[in-house]
Design a protein around this motif. Sequence first.
Motif, PDB file in Angstrom:
ATOM      1  N   TYR A  37       0.864  -1.168   0.000  1.00  0.00           N
ATOM      2  CA  TYR A  37       0.000   0.000   0.000  1.00  0.00           C
ATOM      3  C   TYR A  37       0.909   1.230   0.000  1.00  0.00           C
ATOM      4  N   ARG A  38       0.327   2.361  -0.347  1.00  0.00           N
ATOM      5  CA  ARG A  38       1.102   3.597  -0.272  1.00  0.00           C
ATOM      6  C   ARG A  38       0.234   4.740   0.218  1.00  0.00           C
ATOM      7  N   GLN A  39       0.910   5.693   0.837  1.00  0.00           N
ATOM      8  CA  GLN A  39       0.203   6.858   1.378  1.00  0.00           C
ATOM      9  C   GLN A  39       1.032   8.103   1.134  1.00  0.00           C
ATOM     10  N   LYS A  43      -3.214  12.272   1.977  1.00  0.00           N
ATOM     11  CA  LYS A  43      -4.084  11.352   1.245  1.00  0.00           C
ATOM     12  C   LYS A  43      -4.279  10.060   2.025  1.00  0.00           C
ATOM     13  N   GLN A  44      -5.272   9.279   1.628  1.00  0.00           N
ATOM     14  CA  GLN A  44      -5.512   8.010   2.289  1.00  0.00           C
ATOM     15  C   GLN A  44      -4.526   6.956   1.797  1.00  0.00           C
ATOM     16  N   ARG A  45      -4.440   5.879   2.569  1.00  0.00           N
ATOM     17  CA  ARG A  45      -3.578   4.775   2.187  1.00  0.00           C
ATOM     18  C   ARG A  45      -4.309   3.922   1.150  1.00  0.00           C
ATOM     19  N   ASP A  46      -3.682   3.704   0.024  1.00  0.00           N
ATOM     20  CA  ASP A  46      -4.302   2.985  -1.083  1.00  0.00           C
ATOM     21  C   ASP A  46      -3.521   1.722  -1.439  1.00  0.00           C
ATOM     22  N   ALA A  91       5.473   8.538  -2.280  1.00  0.00           N
ATOM     23  CA  ALA A  91       4.651   8.186  -1.118  1.00  0.00           C
ATOM     24  C   ALA A  91       5.481   7.325  -0.169  1.00  0.00           C
ATOM     25  N   TYR A  94       3.959   0.822   2.262  1.00  0.00           N
ATOM     26  CA  TYR A  94       3.813  -0.083   3.393  1.00  0.00           C
ATOM     27  C   TYR A  94       3.555  -1.502   2.908  1.00  0.00           C
TER      28      TYR A  94
END
Length: 120
Positions: A37-39, A43-46, A91, A94
């Motif tokens: 995932y990335r943030q 912004k939200q974690r996508d 970003a 994760y």
Amino acid sequence: QVQLVESGGGLVQPGGSLRLSCAASGSFRSIYRMGWYRQAPGKQRDLVASITGGGSPNYGDSVKGRFTISRDNTKNTVYLQMNSLKPEDTAVYYCNTQIRKLLGGIDDYWGQGTQVTVSS
């Protein structure tokens, strides 16, 4: 106790490549889905990409055709090969895994995050 250790982030120019790694260690029965995932700031974690235990990948729309996820089950490690990087890929990335614990039950675990910066 399960630990995820990420590596491979850094600074790269637009169009460049990076490879992220995430290794799971500790005491557990098995690993199911692994993913990244990335943030970005504000912004939200996508979801970037995920891969099942059987090796079936899934990608977020913004990275299809540029990123490749893979895993080595003998090393409990998931990789993310990132090509043709763009500034908007900047970003914190994760690692995330679904792990079946020794005494049963499945939990989600997160890595500490690794910064990827795409800039000239």
